[in-house]
Design a protein around this motif. Structure first.
Motif, PDB file in Angstrom:
ATOM      1  N   ALA A 127      33.178  38.428  49.833  1.00 55.31           N
ATOM      2  CA  ALA A 127      33.613  37.333  49.519  1.00 55.31           C
ATOM      3  C   ALA A 127      33.811  36.802  48.304  1.00 55.31           C
ATOM      4  N   GLU A 128      32.573  37.037  47.499  1.00 55.81           N
ATOM      5  CA  GLU A 128      32.628  36.540  46.097  1.00 55.81           C
ATOM      6  C   GLU A 128      33.459  37.536  45.637  1.00 55.81           C
ATOM      7  N   GLU A 129      33.746  38.932  45.686  1.00 57.60           N
ATOM      8  CA  GLU A 129      34.859  39.765  44.812  1.00 57.60           C
ATOM      9  C   GLU A 129      36.227  39.188  45.335  1.00 57.60           C
ATOM     10  N   ARG A 130      36.362  38.581  46.271  1.00 60.20           N
ATOM     11  CA  ARG A 130      37.720  37.889  46.861  1.00 60.20           C
ATOM     12  C   ARG A 130      37.971  36.628  46.035  1.00 60.20           C
ATOM     13  N   ALA A 131      36.858  35.951  45.867  1.00 60.94           N
ATOM     14  CA  ALA A 131      37.299  34.585  44.969  1.00 60.94           C
ATOM     15  C   ALA A 131      37.286  35.091  43.468  1.00 60.94           C
ATOM     16  N   ILE A 137      43.917  37.050  39.156  1.00 64.79           N
ATOM     17  CA  ILE A 137      45.345  36.788  39.569  1.00 64.79           C
ATOM     18  C   ILE A 137      45.736  35.698  38.976  1.00 64.79           C
ATOM     19  N   GLY A 138      45.342  34.502  39.311  1.00 60.95           N
ATOM     20  CA  GLY A 138      45.743  33.186  38.923  1.00 60.95           C
ATOM     21  C   GLY A 138      45.856  33.151  37.339  1.00 60.95           C
ATOM     22  N   LYS A 139      44.818  33.528  36.640  1.00 56.36           N
ATOM     23  CA  LYS A 139      44.670  33.573  35.417  1.00 56.36           C
ATOM     24  C   LYS A 139      46.055  34.194  34.688  1.00 56.36           C
ATOM     25  N   LYS A 142      49.493  33.107  35.167  1.00 56.67           N
ATOM     26  CA  LYS A 142      49.854  31.911  34.052  1.00 56.67           C
ATOM     27  C   LYS A 142      50.186  32.373  32.705  1.00 56.67           C
ATOM     28  N   LEU A 143      49.645  33.521  32.336  1.00 57.77           N
ATOM     29  CA  LEU A 143      49.913  34.199  31.015  1.00 57.77           C
ATOM     30  C   LEU A 143      51.079  35.031  31.022  1.00 57.77           C
ATOM     31  N   ALA A 144      51.622  35.375  32.203  1.00 54.96           N
ATOM     32  CA  ALA A 144      52.715  36.386  32.100  1.00 54.96           C
ATOM     33  C   ALA A 144      54.230  35.620  31.944  1.00 54.96           C
TER      34      ALA A 144
END
Length: 144
Positions: A127-131, A137-139, A142-144
């Motif tokens: 669960a921690e790795e999924r979070a 991925i979100g970060k 946003k940079l791409a």
């Protein structure tokens, strides 16, 4: 001074591309065999299933596919009678895309397959790795 060397298998954009291609290819085998559609067609169907009535240009924006790929996918889906095109009432230059009844049926069958495949991938992570993956991925997006 030595020239910089690119170790492709360690290069993050390359690694992400390889990973996503492998995941997409594995998933697409399921719907290619069962429904006779490829990755671009599935992405169009998925977008229209969630956002009925959008234009091909909006599919391009939402999917990060190029215009030619979307155009070919829409044409193939129209030929298979999975997508319908109608002129926009407000702007006759635009065409609105929707799933046909047959397209809705395909969408309804593919969604559980896709979500099941995603669950299988995520099951390999805690669960921690999924979070953390979601945040990373979100970060990066946003940079791409």
């Amino acid at each position: 001074m030595p020239k910089a060397q690119l170790v492709l298998e360690d290069f993050l954009p390359y690694r992400l591309s390889v990973m996503t291609n492998r995941i997409s290819d594995a998933l697409s085998r399921h719907y290619a065999e069962r429904f006779g559609i490829g990755i671009p067609e599935w992405r169009v169907i998925a977008n229209l299933g969630r956002h009925p009535g959008i234009t091909a240009n909006e599919v391009v924006e939402r999917s990060a596919m190029d215009k030619v790929t979307v155009s070919r996918a829409v044409a193939a889906l129209e030929k298979k009678q999975l997508v319908e095109r109608r002129r926009d009432d407000g702007d006759k230059r635009k065409a609105r895309l929707t799933l046909s009844k047959a397209g809705e049926k395909v969408y309804g069958e593919i969604v559980p397959l896709a979500l099941g495949y995603e669950r299988g991938l995520l099951a390999a992570l805690t669960a921690e790795e999924r979070a953390v993956l979601d945040r990373v991925i979100g970060k990066l997006t946003k940079l791409a």
